[in-house]
Design a protein around this motif. Structure first.
Motif, PDB file in Angstrom:
ATOM      1  N   VAL A  69       0.892  -1.108   0.083  1.00 39.32           N
ATOM      2  CA  VAL A  69      -0.427   0.218  -0.179  1.00 39.32           C
ATOM      3  C   VAL A  69       1.098   1.368  -0.167  1.00 39.32           C
ATOM      4  O   VAL A  69       1.901   1.567   1.169  1.00 39.32           O
ATOM      5  CB  VAL A  69      -1.144   0.280   1.342  1.00 39.32           C
ATOM      6  N   ASN A  70       0.401   2.125  -0.941  1.00 37.45           N
ATOM      7  CA  ASN A  70       1.065   3.641  -0.926  1.00 37.45           C
ATOM      8  C   ASN A  70       0.908   4.427   0.396  1.00 37.45           C
ATOM      9  O   ASN A  70      -0.401   4.855   0.212  1.00 37.45           O
ATOM     10  CB  ASN A  70       1.209   3.908  -2.552  1.00 37.45           C
ATOM     11  N   VAL A  71       1.539   4.942   1.106  1.00 34.30           N
ATOM     12  CA  VAL A  71       1.116   5.754   2.234  1.00 34.30           C
ATOM     13  C   VAL A  71       1.905   7.134   1.937  1.00 34.30           C
ATOM     14  O   VAL A  71       3.559   6.920   2.468  1.00 34.30           O
ATOM     15  CB  VAL A  71       1.416   4.356   3.956  1.00 34.30           C
ATOM     16  N   LYS A  72       1.267   7.378   1.445  1.00 33.60           N
ATOM     17  CA  LYS A  72       2.421   8.833   0.629  1.00 33.60           C
ATOM     18  C   LYS A  72       1.376  10.252   1.954  1.00 33.60           C
ATOM     19  O   LYS A  72       1.981  11.078   1.441  1.00 33.60           O
ATOM     20  CB  LYS A  72       1.730   9.145  -0.497  1.00 33.60           C
ATOM     21  N   ASP A  73       0.102   9.980   2.386  1.00 32.68           N
ATOM     22  CA  ASP A  73      -0.400  11.087   3.490  1.00 32.68           C
ATOM     23  C   ASP A  73      -1.062  10.168   4.787  1.00 32.68           C
ATOM     24  O   ASP A  73      -1.264   9.308   4.696  1.00 32.68           O
ATOM     25  CB  ASP A  73      -0.764  12.520   2.720  1.00 32.68           C
ATOM     26  N   PHE A  74      -1.133  11.351   5.461  1.00 29.36           N
ATOM     27  CA  PHE A  74      -2.617  11.215   6.441  1.00 29.36           C
ATOM     28  C   PHE A  74      -3.782  11.312   6.135  1.00 29.36           C
ATOM     29  O   PHE A  74      -4.703  12.107   7.032  1.00 29.36           O
ATOM     30  CB  PHE A  74      -2.327  11.770   8.058  1.00 29.36           C
ATOM     31  N   LYS A  75      -4.010  11.204   4.805  1.00 31.22           N
ATOM     32  CA  LYS A  75      -5.769  11.622   4.383  1.00 31.22           C
ATOM     33  C   LYS A  75      -6.202  10.440   3.745  1.00 31.22           C
ATOM     34  O   LYS A  75      -6.574   8.755   4.248  1.00 31.22           O
ATOM     35  CB  LYS A  75      -5.986  12.552   3.347  1.00 31.22           C
ATOM     36  N   THR A  76      -5.909  10.183   2.636  1.00 30.14           N
ATOM     37  CA  THR A  76      -7.178   9.103   1.444  1.00 30.14           C
ATOM     38  C   THR A  76      -5.946   7.871   1.598  1.00 30.14           C
ATOM     39  O   THR A  76      -6.729   6.861   0.749  1.00 30.14           O
ATOM     40  CB  THR A  76      -6.837  10.091  -0.026  1.00 30.14           C
ATOM     41  N   SER A  77      -4.711   8.078   1.914  1.00 29.73           N
ATOM     42  CA  SER A  77      -3.992   6.550   1.721  1.00 29.73           C
ATOM     43  C   SER A  77      -4.690   5.900   2.716  1.00 29.73           C
ATOM     44  O   SER A  77      -4.528   4.184   2.201  1.00 29.73           O
ATOM     45  CB  SER A  77      -2.270   7.340   2.271  1.00 29.73           C
ATOM     46  N   TRP A  78      -5.234   6.254   3.506  1.00 27.80           N
ATOM     47  CA  TRP A  78      -5.755   5.790   5.104  1.00 27.80           C
ATOM     48  C   TRP A  78      -7.115   4.890   5.086  1.00 27.80           C
ATOM     49  O   TRP A  78      -7.672   4.283   5.465  1.00 27.80           O
ATOM     50  CB  TRP A  78      -5.403   6.492   6.246  1.00 27.80           C
ATOM     51  N   ARG A  79      -7.709   4.646   3.395  1.00 26.26           N
ATOM     52  CA  ARG A  79      -9.136   4.742   3.755  1.00 26.26           C
ATOM     53  C   ARG A  79      -9.547   3.343   3.178  1.00 26.26           C
ATOM     54  O   ARG A  79     -10.343   3.305   3.931  1.00 26.26           O
ATOM     55  CB  ARG A  79      -9.237   5.706   2.068  1.00 26.26           C
ATOM     56  N   THR A  80      -9.021   2.547   2.702  1.00 25.28           N
ATOM     57  CA  THR A  80      -9.127   1.330   2.031  1.00 25.28           C
ATOM     58  C   THR A  80      -9.173   0.393   3.590  1.00 25.28           C
ATOM     59  O   THR A  80      -9.527  -0.661   3.508  1.00 25.28           O
ATOM     60  CB  THR A  80      -8.157   0.858   0.997  1.00 25.28           C
ATOM     61  N   GLY A  81      -8.698   1.108   4.763  1.00 28.22           N
ATOM     62  CA  GLY A  81      -8.145   0.357   5.944  1.00 28.22           C
ATOM     63  C   GLY A  81      -6.908  -0.845   5.852  1.00 28.22           C
ATOM     64  O   GLY A  81      -6.090  -1.347   6.852  1.00 28.22           O
ATOM     65  N   GLU A  82      -6.115  -0.670   4.867  1.00 24.38           N
ATOM     66  CA  GLU A  82      -5.662  -2.345   4.881  1.00 24.38           C
ATOM     67  C   GLU A  82      -3.679  -1.187   5.479  1.00 24.38           C
ATOM     68  O   GLU A  82      -3.016  -2.217   5.925  1.00 24.38           O
ATOM     69  CB  GLU A  82      -4.698  -1.501   2.898  1.00 24.38           C
ATOM     70  N   ALA A  83      -4.075   0.327   5.970  1.00 20.81           N
ATOM     71  CA  ALA A  83      -2.623   1.029   6.109  1.00 20.81           C
ATOM     72  C   ALA A  83      -2.615   0.837   8.066  1.00 20.81           C
ATOM     73  O   ALA A  83      -1.554   0.249   8.342  1.00 20.81           O
ATOM     74  CB  ALA A  83      -2.463   1.587   5.685  1.00 20.81           C
ATOM     75  N   PHE A  84      -3.581   0.594   8.196  1.00 24.40           N
ATOM     76  CA  PHE A  84      -3.915   0.317   9.667  1.00 24.40           C
ATOM     77  C   PHE A  84      -4.018  -0.781   9.864  1.00 24.40           C
ATOM     78  O   PHE A  84      -3.312  -2.152  10.576  1.00 24.40           O
ATOM     79  CB  PHE A  84      -5.763   0.707  10.098  1.00 24.40           C
ATOM     80  N   LEU A  85      -4.093  -2.102   9.429  1.00 26.42           N
ATOM     81  CA  LEU A  85      -4.025  -3.702   9.198  1.00 26.42           C
ATOM     82  C   LEU A  85      -2.620  -3.332   8.467  1.00 26.42           C
ATOM     83  O   LEU A  85      -1.960  -4.811   9.810  1.00 26.42           O
ATOM     84  CB  LEU A  85      -4.648  -4.080   8.226  1.00 26.42           C
ATOM     85  N   ALA A  86      -2.351  -3.257   8.503  1.00 25.42           N
ATOM     86  CA  ALA A  86      -0.349  -3.180   7.902  1.00 25.42           C
ATOM     87  C   ALA A  86       0.195  -2.858   9.352  1.00 25.42           C
ATOM     88  O   ALA A  86       1.295  -3.890   9.695  1.00 25.42           O
ATOM     89  CB  ALA A  86       0.100  -2.919   7.407  1.00 25.42           C
TER      90      ALA A  86
END
Length: 562
Positions: free
Chosen positions: A71-88
């Motif tokens: 997952v491409n986490v480039k900010d603290f906005k839409t990068s988190w929308r899918t929930g994948e970053a939190f789960l990672a």
């Protein structure tokens, strides 16, 4: 977040540092060389000066990299929308909790719900967000940062693999306290030894000291965090907290002394910088008096505008400073000159936006104060009323306030000014975070202004009605009382007129009884009772005379018929 992020240590093998250039506005200015061995400073602090936000973002990328999440986490906005970053992140911290292979088969909200639920249940991280807060086109950046920081806190508090070899927390706290006390003493002695040195020499010593300080911070973060979290500290932790605070205070003293050691005219520039930065940090204070708050906002604007006028002089002093002594040596390290210039720029930009904010705040408090004044006036124009003269005086006050002073027009102008200031405020990207609050305040003020306008008109209408009722009451009472004192024979003419007069008197009298205060109401009740008793007596006599006259007429007719 800044304190947590300052202790991060990233491996150069991770992608975060390698791809750092892809992040917005990253500064890659190298930190000046320091005698401290390079291997003992974290790569993050050695290679980059980064903000808390960017350091936190790098930590997130590291966690994703650890679990091979793409997952491409480039900010603290839409990068988190899918929930994948939190789960990672959850997978990186607690591998047994999460199966990333299921992410693609679920909706965004399902992924977010699982992440928030697991974090709360297993990591005891407060549920600061809901799926619907994140799965939107423009999620709130600060809210997501605050929530993600809880995972970083959890990571920092996790025991290291060799914790079983460590001594007890109490013994470790005592050891660290001793080290901190010794470090503070050595810091004081080292800095005292710099007396008589050039500014450049003092600067290099200070840089070495702060580098060493940052180096030790990582190993102490766990203990220091524990002292902040515990509501009641034991003696060892109290001593640790005090020793740490003393070391930080000693560093601040060294920094202040260093800045005072700048050669002229940079010493005057530094004094002005400190004054400007203090003015920007100064809190306005809270008050419920909107007039006072508006006055404070105006005074703060004037203070900042004065700083702006003075700034050009100090910018010129800095730009024209000749940074070489008689021997050809650099007197002030270039990075320090850059720091001074950056601070000057920071004051200019911050003051600009702060003035915009203060102008809006002044207009907002001005409107609220006018609304308060009008509401107070409206309240004084409402019943229960006193005498006729007092109501007339209130009506005159209404005309003086609304028509002569033009308080309503002043309010309209102030409200328009507030809307203009709001438009300027919300048009600035750096102030855009307050958009919803500011627009809500304007809408509230407009609604309140409309309500006060209606209440003002209603108050005038009621006062005019009461004054008119008093006029009609006094006129009817005087006429009816005079008429009732006339002889019985004179009162039988034009009864319809006096019947109407009597009805009007009771109607306006009852209205005034409702609208006046108790003492006036009692007087009116007594007056009406007296007049109504006289009226009843008159009507009784009138009926008797009428019946007697009718009987006489019938008798005469019978006599003539016989």
């Amino acid at each position: 977040i800044e304190e947590l992020a300052s202790a991060l240590s990233f491996s150069s093998r991770h992608s975060s540092l390698d791809s750092v250039a892809s992040l917005d506005s990253w500064s890659s200015s190298p930190i000046p060389a320091s005698p401290v061995p390079a291997g003992r400073i974290s790569p993050l602090h050695r290679r980059f000066r980064v903000s808390a936000k960017k350091a936190l973002l790098m930590w997130v990328r590291d966690q994703c990299k650890k679990v091979h999440c793409t997952v491409n986490v480039k900010d603290f906005k839409t990068s988190w929308r899918t929930g994948e970053a939190f789960l990672a992140i959850l997978l990186a911290l607690r591998p047994e909790l999460v199966d990333l292979s299921r992410v693609q088969n679920r909706s965004n909200q399902e992924n977010l719900e699982e992440a928030f639920h697991l974090a709360e249940r297993e990591l005891h991280i407060p549920r600061l967000l809901e799926p619907q807060d994140v799965d939107v086109q423009d999620p709130d950046e600060k809210s997501i940062m605050t929530y993600v920081a809880q995972f970083l806190q959890y990571s920092n508090d996790m025991p290291s693999p060799d914790d079983h070899l460590q001594v007890s927390p109490s013994v470790r706290a005592k050891d660290v306290t001793c080290w901190l006390q010794q470090a503070s003493q050595e810091l004081s002695e080292t800095w005292t030894a710099t007396e008589g040195s050039t500014y450049a020499e003092k600067y290099q010593v200070y840089e070495r000291l702060t580098a060493s300080f940052a180096e030790q911070r990582r190993s102490l973060m766990g203990l220091l965090t524990a002292t902040k979290r515990c509501p009641e500290l034991n003696q060892e932790h109290k001593a640790l907290r005090m020793a740490w605070d003393q070391l930080e205070e000693e560093l601040r003293r060294c920094e202040a002394d260093l800045e005072q050691s700048l050669p002229p005219p940079l010493d005057s520039v530094m004094l002005w910088l400190q004054r400007g930065e203090a003015a920007l940090k100064e809190e306005g204070g809270t008050t419920k008096d909107h007039a006072v708050a508006a006055k404070h906002a105006r005074a703060k604007q004037d203070q900042l505008k004065t700083l702006g006028k003075e700034m050009n002089h100090y910018v010129k002093l800095t730009d024209t400073y000749y940074n070489v002594d008689e021997s050809g040596n650099i007197t002030v390290p270039p990075e320090k000159l850059d720091d001074i210039k950056n601070r000057l720029t920071g004051i200019r930009i911050t003051a600009k936006y702060e003035i915009i904010k203060l102008e809006y705040e002044e207009s907002h408090h001005t409107v609220l104060d006018l609304l308060r004044e009008l509401r107070t006036k409206v309240q004084s124009w409402k019943g229960p009323y006193r005498s006729q003269e007092s109501v007339q005086a209130l009506l005159l006050d209404w005309h003086e306030t609304v028509e002569h002073q033009g308080l309503h027009l002043i309010l309209i102008d102030a409200l328009q000014s507030m809307k203009d200031k709001m438009n300027i405020y919300t048009s600035k990207a750096s102030l855009g975070g307050d958009f919803q609050v500011v627009t809500h305040q304007v809408k509230e003020a407009e609604s309140e202004a409309d309500l006060v306008k209606q209440m003002t008109a209603a108050a005038k209408e009621m006062m005019e009605r009461v004054v008119s009722a008093w006029d009609l009451y006094n006129k009817s009472l005087k006429s009816l009382e005079a008429w009732l004192t006339q002889p019985q024979a004179a009162k039988t003419q034009d009864m319809s007129q006096w019947t109407l007069c009597h009805a009007q008197l009771n109607e306006v009298g009852n209205f005034l009884i409702e609208m006046t205060e108790a003492s006036i109401s009692l007087t009116l009740v007594q007056q009406l009772s007296k007049v109504n008793m006289q009226w009843a007596e008159f009507m009784k006599k009138t009926v008797f005379v009428s019946v007697h006259a009718h009987q006489s007429i019938l008798a005469q007719e019978l006599y003539y018929n016989i």
